[in-house]
Design a protein around this motif. Structure first.
Motif, PDB file in Angstrom:
ATOM      1  N   TYR A 318      13.085 -83.274  29.014  1.00 40.89           N
ATOM      2  CA  TYR A 318      14.023 -83.931  28.393  1.00 40.89           C
ATOM      3  C   TYR A 318      15.387 -83.482  29.117  1.00 40.89           C
ATOM      4  N   TYR A 319      16.037 -84.458  29.358  1.00 41.35           N
ATOM      5  CA  TYR A 319      17.653 -84.313  29.674  1.00 41.35           C
ATOM      6  C   TYR A 319      18.380 -84.709  28.647  1.00 41.35           C
ATOM      7  N   GLY A 320      19.019 -83.664  27.855  1.00 39.15           N
ATOM      8  CA  GLY A 320      19.863 -83.982  26.650  1.00 39.15           C
ATOM      9  C   GLY A 320      18.751 -84.384  25.669  1.00 39.15           C
ATOM     10  N   GLU A 321      19.022 -85.431  25.190  1.00 42.30           N
ATOM     11  CA  GLU A 321      18.250 -85.837  23.929  1.00 42.30           C
ATOM     12  C   GLU A 321      17.098 -87.247  24.654  1.00 42.30           C
ATOM     13  N   ARG A 322      17.345 -87.363  25.721  1.00 39.47           N
ATOM     14  CA  ARG A 322      16.448 -88.157  26.510  1.00 39.47           C
ATOM     15  C   ARG A 322      15.165 -87.702  27.077  1.00 39.47           C
ATOM     16  N   ALA A 323      14.153 -88.377  26.856  1.00 36.13           N
ATOM     17  CA  ALA A 323      12.881 -87.895  27.658  1.00 36.13           C
ATOM     18  C   ALA A 323      12.716 -88.594  28.758  1.00 36.13           C
ATOM     19  N   VAL A 324      12.554 -87.609  29.915  1.00 32.96           N
ATOM     20  CA  VAL A 324      12.521 -88.301  31.200  1.00 32.96           C
ATOM     21  C   VAL A 324      10.933 -88.711  31.654  1.00 32.96           C
ATOM     22  N   CYS A 325      10.159 -87.812  31.121  1.00 32.15           N
ATOM     23  CA  CYS A 325       8.805 -88.110  31.418  1.00 32.15           C
ATOM     24  C   CYS A 325       7.870 -87.657  29.991  1.00 32.15           C
ATOM     25  N   LYS A 326       7.102 -88.188  29.758  1.00 31.81           N
ATOM     26  CA  LYS A 326       6.035 -88.104  28.611  1.00 31.81           C
ATOM     27  C   LYS A 326       4.775 -87.712  28.566  1.00 31.81           C
ATOM     28  N   ASN A 327       4.267 -86.909  27.733  1.00 27.32           N
ATOM     29  CA  ASN A 327       2.781 -86.302  27.570  1.00 27.32           C
ATOM     30  C   ASN A 327       2.020 -86.305  28.895  1.00 27.32           C
ATOM     31  N   VAL A 328       2.557 -85.616  29.959  1.00 26.67           N
ATOM     32  CA  VAL A 328       1.810 -85.011  30.963  1.00 26.67           C
ATOM     33  C   VAL A 328       0.901 -83.959  30.888  1.00 26.67           C
ATOM     34  N   SER A 329      -0.279 -84.275  31.276  1.00 25.81           N
ATOM     35  CA  SER A 329      -1.366 -83.479  31.210  1.00 25.81           C
ATOM     36  C   SER A 329      -1.792 -83.206  32.774  1.00 25.81           C
ATOM     37  N   LEU A 330      -1.853 -81.835  33.045  1.00 30.50           N
ATOM     38  CA  LEU A 330      -2.022 -81.792  34.685  1.00 30.50           C
ATOM     39  C   LEU A 330      -2.630 -80.306  34.850  1.00 30.50           C
ATOM     40  N   THR A 331      -3.691 -80.238  35.646  1.00 26.02           N
ATOM     41  CA  THR A 331      -4.096 -78.906  35.975  1.00 26.02           C
ATOM     42  C   THR A 331      -4.019 -78.733  37.555  1.00 26.02           C
ATOM     43  N   ILE A 332      -3.364 -77.696  38.281  1.00 21.13           N
ATOM     44  CA  ILE A 332      -3.638 -77.727  39.724  1.00 21.13           C
ATOM     45  C   ILE A 332      -4.375 -76.633  39.934  1.00 21.13           C
ATOM     46  N   GLU A 333      -5.246 -76.956  40.749  1.00 21.72           N
ATOM     47  CA  GLU A 333      -6.387 -75.985  41.216  1.00 21.72           C
ATOM     48  C   GLU A 333      -6.279 -75.680  43.108  1.00 21.72           C
ATOM     49  N   PRO A 334      -6.640 -74.774  43.368  1.00 23.98           N
ATOM     50  CA  PRO A 334      -6.662 -74.415  44.743  1.00 23.98           C
ATOM     51  C   PRO A 334      -7.191 -75.410  45.618  1.00 23.98           C
ATOM     52  N   GLY A 335      -6.456 -76.044  46.560  1.00 24.36           N
ATOM     53  CA  GLY A 335      -6.984 -77.005  47.437  1.00 24.36           C
ATOM     54  C   GLY A 335      -6.572 -78.589  47.216  1.00 24.36           C
ATOM     55  N   ASP A 336      -6.085 -78.595  45.774  1.00 22.33           N
ATOM     56  CA  ASP A 336      -5.496 -79.932  45.442  1.00 22.33           C
ATOM     57  C   ASP A 336      -4.340 -80.212  46.330  1.00 22.33           C
ATOM     58  N   ARG A 337      -4.177 -81.626  46.567  1.00 22.94           N
ATOM     59  CA  ARG A 337      -3.186 -82.440  47.148  1.00 22.94           C
ATOM     60  C   ARG A 337      -2.816 -83.717  46.126  1.00 22.94           C
ATOM     61  N   ILE A 338      -1.924 -83.373  45.348  1.00 21.88           N
ATOM     62  CA  ILE A 338      -1.587 -83.987  44.154  1.00 21.88           C
ATOM     63  C   ILE A 338      -0.343 -84.941  44.333  1.00 21.88           C
ATOM     64  N   GLY A 347      10.665 -89.720  36.114  1.00 19.78           N
ATOM     65  CA  GLY A 347      10.625 -88.207  35.903  1.00 19.78           C
ATOM     66  C   GLY A 347       9.911 -87.500  37.036  1.00 19.78           C
ATOM     67  N   LYS A 348       9.748 -88.295  37.961  1.00 21.94           N
ATOM     68  CA  LYS A 348       8.994 -87.312  39.104  1.00 21.94           C
ATOM     69  C   LYS A 348       9.731 -86.117  39.589  1.00 21.94           C
ATOM     70  N   SER A 349      10.696 -86.271  40.033  1.00 21.69           N
ATOM     71  CA  SER A 349      11.424 -85.114  40.347  1.00 21.69           C
ATOM     72  C   SER A 349      11.714 -83.924  39.459  1.00 21.69           C
ATOM     73  N   SER A 350      11.855 -84.225  38.078  1.00 21.61           N
ATOM     74  CA  SER A 350      12.036 -83.536  37.152  1.00 21.61           C
ATOM     75  C   SER A 350      10.506 -82.653  37.025  1.00 21.61           C
ATOM     76  N   LEU A 351       9.412 -83.405  36.856  1.00 22.42           N
ATOM     77  CA  LEU A 351       8.186 -82.591  36.873  1.00 22.42           C
ATOM     78  C   LEU A 351       8.258 -81.645  38.045  1.00 22.42           C
ATOM     79  N   LEU A 352       8.632 -82.150  39.184  1.00 17.39           N
ATOM     80  CA  LEU A 352       8.539 -80.917  40.531  1.00 17.39           C
ATOM     81  C   LEU A 352       9.417 -79.819  40.121  1.00 17.39           C
ATOM     82  N   HIS A 353      10.551 -80.074  39.295  1.00 17.81           N
ATOM     83  CA  HIS A 353      11.486 -79.029  39.090  1.00 17.81           C
ATOM     84  C   HIS A 353      10.974 -77.941  38.298  1.00 17.81           C
TER      85      HIS A 353
END
Length: 495
Positions: A318-338, A347-353
């Motif tokens: 969320y930024y304030g009351e606004r959802a910028v990306c929703k319901n993201v499920s992700l597992t990062i494993e060694p060697g992943d290039r995601i 919300g791409k940059s928000s997820l990276l932050h």
């Protein structure tokens, strides 16, 4: 069609002894859809400014047309978009603007919103529409893709493919292939124009480079043979000259005139071979003149003992009351290039932050080892200033290694003496990438790292990631890069 004629163009910035252009000649048909490519710092934007008469130069540029340059400066971004358009093109015909916006899939309501409230992609499309509402103009379009997502890039490329009479600066290979019919390339020692798209130009360049390297190898062997022959002949001449004061084996005196003549003849032959050697060397200097050296890069990530670097389970940011990306499920494993994909504002940059452990408001579960070391490359380069040595010290990376990476990314040594704030946009991006490659980390997070970065450097970075298979999460809208590098793609947007 009338042509733009460039004759004997020479230009260097005041105080610089290194010319950007020197005695350049070429001609551009004003009906072409011309893609403009070349490595960072070679002078693409400089040439567009010369066409517009912004700098003094020697030589001539004959221009039978008027120019418009994208992006237009927007002096009052707080104004309604309609008023911003009016400031750029007073007394424009409204139907023409609506036609162009419709082709770019931009809704009419953006005209009645403050320009600064539009997304960067919407701003880009509006300014492109403005570019095409005037007649009898030759258009200079400087890197329009930097704030466009994958879908928007395809849309804009198809839009430009319906137009004529422009120079397009872009480093996105797929984008260029969709909308240009000629390529203007700034090479190491010249400027050339070829008919076709980027892929056909690159095929021709690769073929020419291969031919020149084969010729160079043959010439190198010839030079070695000539050099050895010249040394032998010179040695024979010297020994013969020494023998003038000796005697024959029979004890009689030598004919010094004969021996001297023979020595001089051999010396003349030696000089002839030496001249051939110099000629060969001069020929060699003409070969390889435009082969772009793209040395291999390296990356060394820290070993990570666990099987999972980070886990997100139904995370909403969320930024304030606004959802910028929703319901993201992700597992990062060694060697992943995601690759994180999705439209602008998803919300791409928000997820990276969040993955970079920045404080954001979110719901759901986010697990990340506090000992995880991350190297982060941001979109923003406006903070870069000072010397490269100071930058290396600030980030505690090895200065020699840092500069060696920049050299491989086509930095001239003279750049090391300049303030980073004076670098081109692509060179600033390379500073961030080079720093990241020098940092010790378990995970690399890169947010649109290739904005402004030239094609050859993009290819270098692709090969690096494919060879060393580091663990990386990235956002990048270059279709070729995205498709080649990513092992997984997370698509954001909607629910």
């Amino acid at each position: 069609m009338p042509a733009i004629q460039v004759t004997n163009l020479t230009f260097a910035y005041p105080g610089s002894y290194d010319p950007i252009f020197e005695h350049v000649h070429f001609q551009i048909d004003t009906d072409w859809k011309l893609g403009f490519t070349g490595r960072n710092g070679r002078g693409k934007t400089t040439f567009l400014n010369l066409l517009q008469g912004k700098y003094e130069y020697s030589g001539t540029i004959s221009t039978p047309v008027a120019f418009d340059y994208f992006p237009f400066p927007v002096e009052h971004p707080e104004y309604l978009t309609l008023d911003v358009v009016e400031e750029i093109v007073p007394n424009y015909e409204s139907w023409k603007l609506m036609r162009e916006l419709n082709l770019l899939k931009v809704s009419e309501d953006v005209l009645y919103r403050p320009f600064e409230s539009l997304s960067q992609g919407e701003q880009t499309k509006v300014l492109l529409a403005v570019l095409f509402i005037q007649d009898n103009r030759f258009l200079l379009i400087d890197e329009p893709t930097n704030h466009l997502d994958l879908h928007a890039r395809k849309l804009v490329a198809d839009y430009l493919n319906t137009k004529r009479g422009f120079i397009l600066v872009s480093h996105d290979r797929a984008f260029l292939d969709r909308c240009v019919d000629h390529i203007l390339s700034i090479n190491k020692t010249n400027i050339e124009i070829q008919k076709g798209n980027f892929s056909s130009w690159w095929t021709n360049k690769t073929r020419q480079d291969t031919f020149e390297m084969a010729q160079n190898e043959k010439l190198y062997k010839d030079i070695q043979r000539l050099s050895a022959s010249a040394k032998r002949t010179s040695s024979w001449s010297f020994e013969t000259e020494k023998s003038k004061n000796g005697t024959r084996n029979s004890g009689s005196k030598l004919d010094k005139g004969y021996v001297g003549h023979k020595a001089a003849k051999m010396m003349k032959r030696s000089k002839s071979i030496e001249q051939r050697q110099h000629a060969a060397l001069e020929e060699k200097s003409k070969l390889l003149r435009n082969i772009e050296q793209s040395e291999s890069l390296a990356i060394s990530q820290l070993e990570y003992s666990k099987s999972e670097l980070a886990i997100l389970d139904h995370v909403t940011i969320y930024y304030g009351e606004r959802a910028v990306c929703k319901n993201v499920s992700l597992t990062i494993e060694p060697g992943d290039r995601i690759a994180i994909s999705g439209p602008n504002g998803s919300g791409k940059s928000s997820l990276l932050h969040l993955l970079n452990a920045e404080a954001l408001h979110y719901t759901g579960t986010f697990q990340r080892d506090p000992q995880l070391r991350v190297s982060y490359v941001s979109q923003n380069t406006s903070h870069l200033r000072g010397t490269l040595s100071d930058y290396a010290a600030e980030h505690r990376i090895d200065e020699s290694l840092f500069k060696a990476v920049l050299r491989k990314l086509d930095f001239a040594r003279i750049q090391f003496e300049k303030d980073i704030s004076a670098f081109s946009g692509g060179q600033k991006k390379k500073v961030l990438i080079a720093r990241s490659l020098c940092e010790e980390a378990h995970l690399h997070i890169w947010d649109e790292p290739l904005n402004f970065v030239d094609v050859i450097s993009r290819m270098q970075i692709e090969e690096l990631l494919l060879e060393y298979t580091p663990t990386i999460v990235f956002v990048e809208h270059d279709r070729e890069f995205h498709d080649r590098v990513a092992t997984k793609t997370i698509e954001l947007g909607g629910d």
